[in-house]
Design a protein around this motif. Structure first.
Motif, PDB file in Angstrom:
ATOM      1  N   THR A  87      42.185  31.957  38.907  1.00 53.84           N
ATOM      2  CA  THR A  87      42.842  31.000  38.006  1.00 53.84           C
ATOM      3  C   THR A  87      42.394  29.609  38.398  1.00 53.84           C
ATOM      4  O   THR A  87      42.251  29.290  39.591  1.00 53.84           O
ATOM      5  CB  THR A  87      44.381  31.088  38.082  1.00 53.84           C
ATOM      6  OG1 THR A  87      44.807  30.729  39.401  1.00 53.84           O
ATOM      7  CG2 THR A  87      44.876  32.481  37.734  1.00 53.84           C
ATOM      8  N   ASP A 117      41.704  30.693  31.060  1.00 51.36           N
ATOM      9  CA  ASP A 117      42.183  32.075  31.108  1.00 51.36           C
ATOM     10  C   ASP A 117      41.425  32.980  30.143  1.00 51.36           C
ATOM     11  O   ASP A 117      41.247  34.186  30.406  1.00 51.36           O
ATOM     12  CB  ASP A 117      43.683  32.135  30.798  1.00 51.36           C
ATOM     13  CG  ASP A 117      44.508  31.996  32.056  1.00 51.36           C
ATOM     14  OD1 ASP A 117      43.930  31.674  33.110  1.00 51.36           O
ATOM     15  OD2 ASP A 117      45.740  32.178  31.976  1.00 51.36           O
ATOM     16  N   GLN A 156      38.688  43.462  39.124  1.00 49.86           N
ATOM     17  CA  GLN A 156      39.748  43.242  40.120  1.00 49.86           C
ATOM     18  C   GLN A 156      39.501  41.986  40.958  1.00 49.86           C
ATOM     19  O   GLN A 156      40.088  41.806  42.014  1.00 49.86           O
ATOM     20  CB  GLN A 156      39.887  44.450  41.058  1.00 49.86           C
ATOM     21  CG  GLN A 156      40.461  45.677  40.380  1.00 49.86           C
ATOM     22  CD  GLN A 156      41.910  45.442  39.949  1.00 49.86           C
ATOM     23  OE1 GLN A 156      42.757  45.127  40.770  1.00 49.86           O
ATOM     24  NE2 GLN A 156      42.173  45.610  38.667  1.00 49.86           N
ATOM     25  N   CYS A 163      38.892  39.555  35.442  1.00 52.23           N
ATOM     26  CA  CYS A 163      39.903  40.138  36.345  1.00 52.23           C
ATOM     27  C   CYS A 163      40.169  41.591  35.978  1.00 52.23           C
ATOM     28  O   CYS A 163      40.241  42.458  36.850  1.00 52.23           O
ATOM     29  CB  CYS A 163      41.174  39.314  36.275  1.00 52.23           C
ATOM     30  SG  CYS A 163      42.565  39.988  37.202  1.00 52.23           S
ATOM     31  N   GLN A 164      40.305  41.868  34.694  1.00 46.92           N
ATOM     32  CA  GLN A 164      40.607  43.236  34.255  1.00 46.92           C
ATOM     33  C   GLN A 164      39.461  44.193  34.539  1.00 46.92           C
ATOM     34  O   GLN A 164      39.678  45.378  34.826  1.00 46.92           O
ATOM     35  CB  GLN A 164      40.928  43.235  32.761  1.00 46.92           C
ATOM     36  CG  GLN A 164      42.210  42.480  32.418  1.00 46.92           C
ATOM     37  CD  GLN A 164      42.429  42.329  30.925  1.00 46.92           C
ATOM     38  OE1 GLN A 164      41.501  42.534  30.130  1.00 46.92           O
ATOM     39  NE2 GLN A 164      43.654  41.975  30.536  1.00 46.92           N
ATOM     40  N   THR A 218      40.360  36.037  32.488  1.00 43.76           N
ATOM     41  CA  THR A 218      41.193  37.241  32.390  1.00 43.76           C
ATOM     42  C   THR A 218      40.371  38.503  32.172  1.00 43.76           C
ATOM     43  O   THR A 218      40.610  39.530  32.848  1.00 43.76           O
ATOM     44  CB  THR A 218      42.236  37.075  31.272  1.00 43.76           C
ATOM     45  OG1 THR A 218      43.089  35.973  31.579  1.00 43.76           O
ATOM     46  CG2 THR A 218      43.082  38.327  31.125  1.00 43.76           C
ATOM     47  N   CYS A 231      40.246  38.339  40.492  1.00 41.09           N
ATOM     48  CA  CYS A 231      41.055  37.533  39.583  1.00 41.09           C
ATOM     49  C   CYS A 231      41.092  36.093  40.052  1.00 41.09           C
ATOM     50  O   CYS A 231      41.459  35.811  41.212  1.00 41.09           O
ATOM     51  CB  CYS A 231      42.471  38.094  39.490  1.00 41.09           C
ATOM     52  SG  CYS A 231      42.524  39.812  38.912  1.00 41.09           S
ATOM     53  N   ASN A 282      44.209  37.335  49.089  1.00 39.95           N
ATOM     54  CA  ASN A 282      44.808  36.393  48.157  1.00 39.95           C
ATOM     55  C   ASN A 282      44.750  35.001  48.767  1.00 39.95           C
ATOM     56  O   ASN A 282      45.199  34.790  49.909  1.00 39.95           O
ATOM     57  CB  ASN A 282      46.268  36.759  47.862  1.00 39.95           C
ATOM     58  CG  ASN A 282      46.393  38.033  47.052  1.00 39.95           C
ATOM     59  OD1 ASN A 282      46.441  37.997  45.842  1.00 39.95           O
ATOM     60  ND2 ASN A 282      46.438  39.184  47.742  1.00 39.95           N
TER      61      ASN A 282
END
Length: 555
Positions: free
Chosen positions: A193, A178, A189, A185-186, A182, A191, A224
Motif C-alpha cells: 500500500t 490500490d 501474496q 497482492c491477490q 490490489t 501486498c 510485515n
C-alpha cells in the motif's frame, strides 16, 4: 325604680356575655388572635429562614469546592520555551486543541517553534507548524457529534493533497494506487500500500488510519513492514470515553505477534474517563527497539531513549539538541484526562533557548472527557440551573441526571413516578399554583412529600369548604374554609397550627364564630362581677333611705 336600674345593669352584663362570641363575625380579627397569629408566624418564619440559611451555606461551600476543581481543569499553561533546557526537561510537547480527541502524527516541521500551549486543533498545521505529514485525528466537536480527519500532506496550513474527512455515518478512503497494487497482492501474496488513508465515523466515535507505505509478504505470519503509520481514534459508550493516538516510523514483524519485531520510532497516548469519576492516562514511546528491548546507539541514542524514559536528552550539543520521549500528562494545557508524547524531537540552531526550527517524528496525543450530567456544564433538564450543586436535582458531581431520573407524570403535576427528589423539594412548581416546594406550597406537608397538588391533600368532593374526606387539615388545604378572606396557617387567625382541622376555630373555639371559649368566659365573669357590685351598692342606699324617712316622721 332602683330595682329597675339594677335589672337593666344585670341584663346588659348578661347580654354582653352572650353577644360577645358573636362579635367575631365581623371582618376584623380579634386582638388576641392577632397576637397569637403573629407569634406563630414569627416562630415559623424564623425556623424557615434558619433552614434556608443553613442550606445556602452548605451549597456555597460545595460551589466553592466545585469552582476550585473547575479552575484546575480549565487552567491553560503559560508559554513555554520552544527548545529544551540543559537537562532536556524544559520543553513541553503541545496539545492540539482541548476538545476530546485521539491523534497520531508521522512528522512535523516547525519554523519557528511556537510557545503557545495548547495549539489550536488544526490538522493541517499553523502557529509555527510549516509542514505536516500523516496526521490522523478522531475528535468530538460537541456532545454526540464526532468527526474524523486525515491530513496526508500540508504546507503552511494548506493541504497539498485533499484531506480525508468523515462525519457520523460516513466512511472515506484515499488509496490512489490500490487499483494497481490490489491485483498484484491477490496474485502473488506480495501486498503493498502506498499513501493509504481510511476514516470511519459513527455517532459514538471515529477511527482514522494513515500509512505512507506498508508491505506484507506471506500473510499475517510472514513479513510485515510499515513506513510512516499513524492512528487517531476516539470512541464512547454509555459510561466511558476512550481516546488513543499512535504513530510509528519504520516497523517490522516476522512470524506474527509471537515472532521477531522491531521499531525505529514509536509513540502512543491513551486517555479514558468515565461518568463515575474514574480516569486513566498512559503515554509510551521508544526510540530504536528490538523485540521489546531498547537498544542504544551511542553517542546519538542513549539507553534511556530506547527504554522510553520521558524527557531524555539526546544529540546534546549547542546547535542540534534533541529530546527523546517528550512527555506531558494531565498538566496545565487542559483539564484531565489528556496526554502528549513525542518519540524524537530535534531542534536546529538552538541559541539562547530559542531554536530556529523543530522537527518532530512519531507523535501521539489523546484527550477523553466523559462527565455525568451533574458535572458536564450543560443544562440537561432545561430548568435554568446547571450541574451540582446549583441544580437541586443533583446529588453530587457523578449524578447522571439533572432531572432526578425522570418518570411518568401524574395529573396536575402530582406524582412523577421516578424522580430522586420529592416534588416538595425539587425546585419546580409541579402543580402550577405559583408556589414552589415546602413550606411555600400549601400542598406540601414536608420536604419528603411527593406531591404539590393542593386538591390531592384537600380531597375531592364534599363541596364548599369541606374537602370531603381529604387527608389535609383545613389549616393547610389551600382553601378559605371559613370565608374570612384568610387561608391556612399562619395567615388565618382561626388556625392554631397546620394540623388544625378548622379555620373557624375548632379545638377550643366556638363553632362558626372562632371565639375562644375561655377568653369569652373571663370577660363575661368580669362583667357579671361588675354588675353584682353595682347591685350591692344600690341595696345599701335602699336600706338607708327608710330609716331616714322614719326619723323624720317621729320627730
Amino acid at each position: 325604680m332602683r330595682r329597675f336600674a339594677v335589672a337593666i345593669t344585670l341584663f346588659a352584663a348578661l347580654g354582653t356575655l352572650l353577644m360577645l362570641p358573636l362579635s367575631s363575625s365581623g371582618q376584623k380579627p380579634r386582638l388576641s388572635d392577632q397576637v397569637k397569629g403573629g407569634v406563630d408566624r414569627t416562630v415559623t418564619n424564623v425556623d424557615t429562614v434558619a433552614e434556608k440559611l443553613r442550606e445556602q451555606q452548605r451549597r456555597l461551600r460545595e460551589l466553592a469546592l466545585l469552582r476550585q476543581r473547575d479552575a484546575a481543569k480549565r487552567a491553560v499553561a503559560a508559554p513555554r520555551q520552544a527548545s529544551p533546557g540543559p537537562s532536556g526537561t524544559g520543553y513541553v510537547p503541545p496539545l492540539h486543541g482541548q476538545n476530546p480527541h485521539g491523534q497520531g502524527t508521522v512528522a512535523t516541521q516547525d519554523l519557528p517553534p511556537s510557545t503557545l500551549r495548547p495549539l489550536p486543533g488544526n490538522t493541517a498545521g499553523g502557529n509555527g507548524e510549516i509542514l505536516v505529514t500523516g496526521r490522523t485525528r478522531g475528535e468530538q466537536l460537541a456532545p454526540g457529534s464526532y468527526r474524523g480527519q486525515i491530513t496526508i500532506a500540508a504546507l503552511a496550513g494548506n493541504d497539498i493533497i485533499p484531506p480525508v474527512t468523515t462525519n457520523p455515518g460516513e466512511t472515506e478512503t484515499f488509496a490512489p494506487l490500490d487499483g494497481i497494487l490490489t491485483p498484484i497482492c491477490q496474485a502473488t501474496q506480495v501486498c503493498l500500500t502506498v499513501l493509504n488513508a481510511t476514516s470511519t465515523t459513527t455517532t459514538s466515535g471515529s477511527n482514522n488510519r494513515f500509512s505512507v507505505a506498508t508491505a506484507a509478504v506471506g500473510g499475517p505470519t510472514g513479513l510485515n513492514a510499515g513506513a510512516g503509520t499513524s492512528n487517531g481514534n476516539i470512541v464512547e459508550d454509555a459510561n466511558c470515553q476512550t481516546a488513543r493516538g499512535d504513530s510509528n516510523v519504520a516497523d517490522a514483524t516476522v512470524g506474527g505477534p509471537t515472532g521477531l519485531s522491531a521499531d525505529a520510532l514509536e509513540a502512543t497516548s491513551t486517555s479514558r474517563q468515565c461518568k463515575d469519576g474514574t480516569r486513566t492516562q498512559e503515554n509510551t514511546s521508544k526510540v530504536v527497539n528490538l523485540q521489546n528491548m531498547g537498544l542504544a546507539v551511542p553517542p546519538l541514542i542513549s539507553q534511556a531513549c530506547a527504554n522510553g524514559v520521558p524527557n531524555t536528552p539526546a544529540l546534546v550539543n549547542v546547535l542540534l539538541p534533541a529530546v527523546c520521549n517528550a512527555n506531558d500528562s494531565n498538566g496545565a494545557q487542559a483539564g484531565p484526562v489528556y496526554g502528549v508524547r513525542e518519540g524524537l524531537t530535534t531542534f536546529v540552531l538552538d541559541i539562547g533557548m530559542n531554536a530556529l526550527s523543530k522537527t518532530t517524528t512519531a507523535a501521539a496525543e489523546s484527550r477523553a472527557v466523559k462527565n455525568a450530567q451533574c458535572s458536564d456544564g450543560v443544562d440537561n433538564d432545561g430548568d435554568g440551573r446547571i450541574d451540582f450543586p446549583s441544580d437541586p436535582d443533583c446529588t453530587g458531581p457523578t449524578d447522571d441526571s439533572e432531572s432526578g431520573g425522570g418518570g411518568g407524570g401524574g395529573g396536575g403535576g402530582g406524582g412523577g413516578g421516578g424522580d430522586d427528589d420529592a416534588e416538595c423539594e425539587d425546585g419546580r412548581d409541579n402543580d402550577g399554583d405559583g408556589r414552589v416546594d415546602f413550606p411555600d406550597d400549601p400542598g406540601c406537608s414536608s420536604r419528603d412529600d411527593d406531591s404539590e397538588d393542593d386538591a390531592r391533600r384537600a380531597g375531592t368532593g364534599g363541596g364548599g369548604g369541606g374537602g370531603g374526606g381529604g387527608d389535609a387539615a383545613e389549616c393547610e388545604d389551600g382553601r378559605d374554609n371559613d370565608g374570612d378572606g384568610e387561608v391556612d396557617f399562619p395567615d388565618d387567625p382561626g388556625c392554631s397550627s397546620r394540623n388544625d382541622d378548622s379555620e373557624g376555630g375548632g379545638g377550643g373555639n366556638l363553632a362558626f364564630t372562632g371565639t375562644n371559649v375561655v377568653l369569652a368566659g373571663l370577660i363575661g365573669a368580669l362583667l357579671l362581677l361588675t354588675g353584682l357590685g353595682l347591685r350591692s351598692l344600690l341595696r345599701g342606699r335602699t336600706r338607708l333611705a327608710p330609716g331616714q324617712r322614719g326619723s323624720g316622721i317621729t320627730s
